[in-house]
Design a protein around this motif. Structure first.
Motif, PDB file in Angstrom:
ATOM      1  N   GLY A   9       4.299   7.451   4.722  1.00  0.00           N
ATOM      2  CA  GLY A   9       3.312   6.575   5.360  1.00  0.00           C
ATOM      3  C   GLY A   9       1.926   7.164   5.357  1.00  0.00           C
ATOM      4  N   SER A  10       1.493   7.758   4.211  1.00  0.00           N
ATOM      5  CA  SER A  10       0.202   8.447   4.161  1.00  0.00           C
ATOM      6  C   SER A  10      -0.977   7.484   4.013  1.00  0.00           C
ATOM      7  N   THR A  11      -0.749   6.231   3.764  1.00  0.00           N
ATOM      8  CA  THR A  11      -1.841   5.261   3.699  1.00  0.00           C
ATOM      9  C   THR A  11      -1.309   3.905   4.151  1.00  0.00           C
ATOM     10  N   GLY A  12      -2.199   3.062   4.685  1.00  0.00           N
ATOM     11  CA  GLY A  12      -1.754   1.746   5.137  1.00  0.00           C
ATOM     12  C   GLY A  12      -2.849   1.011   5.886  1.00  0.00           C
ATOM     13  N   ILE A  13      -2.501  -0.147   6.399  1.00  0.00           N
ATOM     14  CA  ILE A  13      -3.429  -0.987   7.165  1.00  0.00           C
ATOM     15  C   ILE A  13      -2.769  -1.312   8.493  1.00  0.00           C
ATOM     16  N   LEU A  14      -3.505  -1.109   9.570  1.00  0.00           N
ATOM     17  CA  LEU A  14      -3.023  -1.428  10.912  1.00  0.00           C
ATOM     18  C   LEU A  14      -3.634  -2.741  11.368  1.00  0.00           C
ATOM     19  N   GLU A  15      -2.859  -3.522  12.081  1.00  0.00           N
ATOM     20  CA  GLU A  15      -3.323  -4.810  12.589  1.00  0.00           C
ATOM     21  C   GLU A  15      -3.434  -4.745  14.109  1.00  0.00           C
ATOM     22  N   PHE A  16      -4.662  -4.962  14.611  1.00  0.00           N
ATOM     23  CA  PHE A  16      -4.896  -5.081  16.042  1.00  0.00           C
ATOM     24  C   PHE A  16      -4.992  -6.566  16.368  1.00  0.00           C
ATOM     25  N   LYS A  17      -4.046  -7.066  17.161  1.00  0.00           N
ATOM     26  CA  LYS A  17      -4.080  -8.463  17.555  1.00  0.00           C
ATOM     27  C   LYS A  17      -5.086  -8.658  18.687  1.00  0.00           C
ATOM     28  N   PRO A  18      -5.522  -9.909  18.924  1.00  0.00           N
ATOM     29  CA  PRO A  18      -6.434 -10.134  20.044  1.00  0.00           C
ATOM     30  C   PRO A  18      -5.847  -9.579  21.341  1.00  0.00           C
ATOM     31  N   GLY A  19      -6.654  -8.818  22.077  1.00  0.00           N
ATOM     32  CA  GLY A  19      -6.211  -8.223  23.337  1.00  0.00           C
ATOM     33  C   GLY A  19      -5.524  -6.882  23.175  1.00  0.00           C
ATOM     34  N   GLU A  20      -5.134  -6.511  21.966  1.00  0.00           N
ATOM     35  CA  GLU A  20      -4.416  -5.246  21.745  1.00  0.00           C
ATOM     36  C   GLU A  20      -5.422  -4.102  21.700  1.00  0.00           C
ATOM     37  N   ARG A  21      -5.185  -3.045  22.511  1.00  0.00           N
ATOM     38  CA  ARG A  21      -6.160  -1.981  22.684  1.00  0.00           C
ATOM     39  C   ARG A  21      -5.774  -0.686  21.986  1.00  0.00           C
ATOM     40  N   GLU A  22      -4.471  -0.458  21.705  1.00  0.00           N
ATOM     41  CA  GLU A  22      -4.091   0.810  21.100  1.00  0.00           C
ATOM     42  C   GLU A  22      -2.869   0.620  20.218  1.00  0.00           C
ATOM     43  N   ILE A  23      -2.775   1.505  19.200  1.00  0.00           N
ATOM     44  CA  ILE A  23      -1.620   1.554  18.297  1.00  0.00           C
ATOM     45  C   ILE A  23      -1.289   3.020  18.061  1.00  0.00           C
ATOM     46  N   SER A  83       1.832  -2.809   4.820  1.00  0.00           N
ATOM     47  CA  SER A  83       0.652  -3.557   4.375  1.00  0.00           C
ATOM     48  C   SER A  83       0.864  -4.074   2.954  1.00  0.00           C
ATOM     49  N   VAL A  84       0.597  -5.362   2.753  1.00  0.00           N
ATOM     50  CA  VAL A  84       0.731  -5.976   1.421  1.00  0.00           C
ATOM     51  C   VAL A  84      -0.515  -5.672   0.611  1.00  0.00           C
ATOM     52  N   CYS A  85      -0.322  -5.389  -0.678  1.00  0.00           N
ATOM     53  CA  CYS A  85      -1.427  -5.083  -1.588  1.00  0.00           C
ATOM     54  C   CYS A  85      -1.758  -6.331  -2.412  1.00  0.00           C
ATOM     55  N   ASP A  86      -3.010  -6.750  -2.364  1.00  0.00           N
ATOM     56  CA  ASP A  86      -3.463  -7.918  -3.148  1.00  0.00           C
ATOM     57  C   ASP A  86      -3.834  -7.425  -4.535  1.00  0.00           C
ATOM     58  N   PHE A 120       0.829  -1.203   0.000  1.00  0.00           N
ATOM     59  CA  PHE A 120       0.000   0.000   0.000  1.00  0.00           C
ATOM     60  C   PHE A 120       0.866   1.257   0.000  1.00  0.00           C
ATOM     61  N   ASP A 121       1.919   1.252   0.792  1.00  0.00           N
ATOM     62  CA  ASP A 121       2.839   2.388   0.823  1.00  0.00           C
ATOM     63  C   ASP A 121       4.233   1.830   1.040  1.00  0.00           C
ATOM     64  N   THR A 122       5.195   2.398   0.348  1.00  0.00           N
ATOM     65  CA  THR A 122       6.567   1.905   0.452  1.00  0.00           C
ATOM     66  C   THR A 122       7.371   2.662   1.491  1.00  0.00           C
ATOM     67  N   TYR A 123       6.698   3.568   2.234  1.00  0.00           N
ATOM     68  CA  TYR A 123       7.353   4.338   3.291  1.00  0.00           C
ATOM     69  C   TYR A 123       6.543   4.205   4.575  1.00  0.00           C
ATOM     70  N   ALA A 124       7.243   4.268   5.694  1.00  0.00           N
ATOM     71  CA  ALA A 124       6.603   4.360   6.997  1.00  0.00           C
ATOM     72  C   ALA A 124       7.530   5.148   7.921  1.00  0.00           C
TER      73      ALA A 124
END
Length: 874
Positions: free
Chosen positions: A824-838, A99-102, A79-83
């Motif tokens: 990093g102007s676009t992307g996907i964040l992953e919240f794992k089980p139990g994770e409350r904030e990023i 984030s990987v782009c399908d 999705f973005d090559t920078y972060a």
């Protein structure tokens, strides 16, 4: 640093020196930034693949901004090559998300490198090791291709003559063409083994890297076997190398048109008298031995023949003993013509001669057209011994090949006895015949057949005469009876002779079911009976017509559970007898009733059947003169007796075994669900005990606060076939995933009632509720607005409330989307089980372009509540 210690409590000055030493140690030296933890990733290309990269700071505390960027050009795989990541001096690490782009493009394994850099180089801060990570995206989107036929689904070919022919099979490799792919094919489903018509009948086809279209030549063989149209199927069976087979185009039908029309004589030998005149020999094309058409007939076919004779007196000579009446030696079959004839004139020379033969041979090398020679391709013609002018009379020798038997019950006139005249056929001749009994029976022959004597007459030229007999159908059961036919030599008239065989032994078959016709009788007496002494099958049999001899009836009695009435489903242990049993009918007995006991502990299922099959009946202790027609079985050889509810034992189960899907009640604290039970066989009262047991990955979360009760019982009254189990589903305000419990029927209170196999368990699923995946929003401290300069960063905190039971993905974008102001102007964040904030870091780019103040809006999308946007002013 070196320290010295003394026994006892340390002094205050010593503690001060220790603290100063530690402070000097931790505040001296450089600050280092590097990747921490996993640095090599192997992932699949999916829309939910998110890679977490942990950036760690060591050494002297400092506020640090770092950038993660891809090595090389943007290939569109992310999705973005920078972060960007901001690590404040109060913390030691931050996590960024790639984030990987399908992208739906066929690709082989791809490996990418991401580097860690500092936007503002400093002498106090340096990059440590590792400062790069590798991400390998595995092959995807059918990178190695989808294999199928790319041609007509039906091909028609001709079988070549004298050579082989190729059928080109066109295969296509769609989507990706990476790597070497090997496809296995097989020819099947033809009327005969495919190896007879194709080479190879199975094998491998190889696609080299980059190859998308391939033509494979399948060889059609010239088998020289007469055949009608043959349909074969070429199927792609399997593939190696990572590719797939397109199941909708994985087969091709090949029709080999009818070929190799058979050319043959109708018979291989002819026996003719010298006086026959012209003998006609039939030749056919395109017919098998039964006369059915086979092979092509739309074109002309020709073949030549040769006449073969010998030099001995046993061989007929061309132009001496016979003449070839054909104008030439070529036989021609025009289109659609299947028969033709060869004619030869037999010369009657009035010279006494033994049998003479000659042969006619079809010549394979002269065959023209789509045809093959098959046997018989050679015919033998025999001219019979001749020149006994009035002939020799005898019983036709063909009658001695097998016993002559006349069936009184089937025919009233018998024309199967013939008298032959060999040698000459000049003049009219006759002989008297007589039939006598070949037994001690004193009754006249005319009681069974007429006439019992007569005269056989041959007219001039006649060689065969039939002796007709009328058979008396007397409707009396009789055993087989033997007779002898005699030609009386002293009665010959006309100058002929009588020769052997002059006597014939023949039989009239046993008639009118002399040994009996065994059948169920009466049909209404075949039943299942139950009384206080027990249960049993009651079967009635009759022996009709004759009752001569002892007869043994072999039968089977099978219990077949409810369902298809198939003997292969029969179940043992129900009857007190073996499956196969015998019933004897002594001579003279005409009826018998059989009671087969049913075991007291047997379970009879409602809708099941008892199947009684009469297998065979045979004569005992009696050997007839010839194989008898009777005893035999009646037309109805099988009967089935259905088990009705009033006889059946109870069988209890759920009416369905499908899962029950429920939702937690929303408008009330609880709801009651009724789950139906059904009983086949309703005799007597029965109590069914049941229980609930949590199941699945969330079984520990199921409590009395979700569902109750966890066990209980229900009662079927006598005659009652339906009832239900009541379960209470309770409401709460706790986020929960799908909860599964198994409702199981454990046992029945009485022994003669059973639980129905396959219907003793039902799965109850309470669907997820109260937002188990959570509700997302920007934290109050991250809602802005922010005012920053180029080269500065901003940290945004995204929080999840309600449930955090499952992994969730949250997509974020900077609007307007076409701006290029941030890493990093676009992307996907992953919240794992139990994770409350990023925490998300946005770093503005230093583009060197004069610009006025810009308002930027950051938005995120998923299950967001209240605030889902943050305003940033640059």
């Amino acid at each position: 640093l070196f320290f010295s210690f003394s026994i006892g409590m340390p002094s205050a000055s010593l503690l001060v020196h220790l603290l100063l030493a530690l402070l000097i140690h931790f505040t001296s030296g450089e600050t280092e930034v590097k990747f921490s933890g996993q640095t090599e990733f192997v992932v699949n290309e999916t829309s939910t693949t998110v890679i977490r990269l942990v950036i760690e700071r060591t050494g002297k505390p400092a506020n640090i901004t770092a950038i993660v960027s891809i090595d090389g050009e943007d290939t569109g795989d992310f999705f973005d090559t920078y972060a960007a990541a901001f690590i404040p001096d109060t913390e030691t690490n931050r996590t960024v998300y790639i984030s990987v782009c399908d992208d739906d493009l066929p690709e082989a394994d791809e490996t990418f490198t991401f580097y860690l850099t500092l936007p503002k180089p400093s002498a106090r801060i340096k990059l440590g090791s590792p400062k790069s990570v590798t991400v390998t995206i595995l092959s995807n989107d059918n990178a190695f291709g989808i294999i199928s036929f790319n041609m007509s689904a039906l091909i028609t070919v001709n079988e070549p003559r004298g050579r082989n022919e190729f059928v080109p099979l066109t295969l296509i490799r769609e989507r990706g063409t990476y790597g070497t792919v090997i496809v296995t094919f097989e020819v099947k489903d033809g009327p005969n083994p495919p190896e007879e018509d194709f080479s190879p009948a199975r094998g491998n086809i190889t696609f080299t890297p980059g190859r998308s279209v391939l033509i494979y030549n399948l060889t059609v063989l010239d088998d020289q076997i007469p055949e009608n149209d043959e349909l074969f199927v070429v199927r792609l069976r399997s593939v190696e190398g990572g590719a797939e087979i397109n199941s909708t185009r994985s087969s091709v039908q090949i029709i080999i048109k009818k070929n190799d029309s058979p050319v043959r004589f109708v018979q291989s030998a002819y026996m003719v008298p010298e006086e026959v005149g012209v003998v006609t020999i039939q030749v056919t094309r395109g017919k098998d031995v039964s006369g059915k058409l086979i092979g092509p007939d739309e074109d002309e076919v020709s073949v030549s023949y040769a006449i073969i004779t010998g030099d001995s007196t046993a061989h007929a000579q061309l132009n001496v003993d016979f003449l070839d009446l054909q104008p030439n030696t070529t036989i021609v079959f025009p289109p659609l013509v299947h028969e033709t004839y060869l004619r030869f004139k037999i010369l009657d020379d009035a010279i006494p001669e033994i049998a003479e033969t000659f042969q006619i041979m079809l010549l394979k090398d002269t065959l023209q057209g789509d045809a093959v020679l098959v046997n018989p391709s050679v015919v033998h013609v025999t001219i019979q011994p001749n020149d006994k002018p009035h002939g020799v009379l005898s019983i036709n020798s063909i009658l001695f090949a097998r016993t002559v038997v006349i069936d009184e019950d089937q025919i009233s006139r018998f024309d199967g006895i013939t008298i032959v005249r060999n040698g000459g056929t000049h003049g009219n001749v006759s002989v008297t015949w007589v039939i006598i009994r070949n037994s001690s029976d004193p009754s006249p022959v005319t009681a069974d057949l007429i006439p019992d004597t007569g005269e056989i007459c041959f007219d001039q030229g006649e060689m065969l005469v039939t002796l007709p007999l009328d058979i008396i159908d007397d409707d009396l059961p009789e055993e087989a009876e033997p007779y002898i036919l005699k030609l009386l030599a002293h009665t010959i008239q006309g100058g002929a002779e009588v020769s052997e065989p002059s006597e014939l032994l023949f039989y009239i078959q046993d008639s009118d079911d002399v040994y009996g016709l065994i059948k169920f009788y009466p049909l209404e007496n075949q039943k299942i009976e139950s009384n206080p002494t027990g249960r049993f099958l009651s079967l009635s049999f009759a022996r009709e017509r004759g009752t001569v001899g002892d007869v043994r009836l072999v039968y089977t009695a099978l219990y077949i559970p409810a369902g298809a009435l198939d003997p292969r489903r029969a179940k043992d242990g129900i009857l007190n007898v073996s499956r196969r049993s015998v019933l004897m009918f002594p001579e003279g007995k005409t009826q018998d009733t059989l009671n087969i006991p049913i075991r007291n502990d047997a379970f009879l299922q409602n809708g099941a059947h008892f199947l009684i099959q009469l297998e065979k009946v045979e004569l005992v202790n009696r050997i007839p003169l010839i194989p008898p027609v009777s005893p035999r079985l009646g037309e109805i050889r099988n009967i089935s007796l259905k088990i009705t509810p009033d006889i059946a034992n109870g069988e209890i189960g759920f009416i369905s075994n499908l899962p029950i899907i429920l939702s937690e009640p929303e408008d009330s604290p609880a709801t009651v669900v009724s789950i139906a039970l059904h009983r086949d066989g309703t005799d007597g009262q029965a109590t069914v005990f049941w229980s609930l047991k949590p199941s699945g990955p969330n079984q520990n979360a199921v409590t009395d606060d979700d569902i109750s009760p966890f066990n209980g019982s229900v009662v079927f009254l006598s005659g009652q076939s339906d009832t239900s189990i009541n379960i209470t589903i309770k409401a709460d305000d706790i986020p929960e995933m799908n909860e599964t419990v198994l409702l199981t029927l454990d046992r029945v209170s009485v022994e003669n009632q059973i639980l129905k196999y396959g219907f003793t368990t039902r799965e109850i699923i309470i669907l997820e509720n109260d937002d188990p995946g959570g509700v997302f929003e920007f934290s109050p401290s991250s809602r802005g607005p922010y005012s920053i300069k180029e080269g500065e960063s901003v940290e945004l905190q995204i929080v999840r409330s309600r449930g955090s039971l499952v992994r969730q993905f949250l997509r974020y974008t900077v609007e307007p989307r076409d701006n290029n102001e941030f890493y990093g102007s676009t992307g996907i964040l992953e919240f794992k089980p139990g994770e409350r904030e990023i925490i998300l870091t946005l770093l503005t780019r230093m583009d060197g372009i004069p610009e006025v103040t810009i308002n930027i809006l950051l938005s995120s999308s998923y299950l967001l509540r209240h605030i889902s946007q943050s305003l940033i002013k640059i």
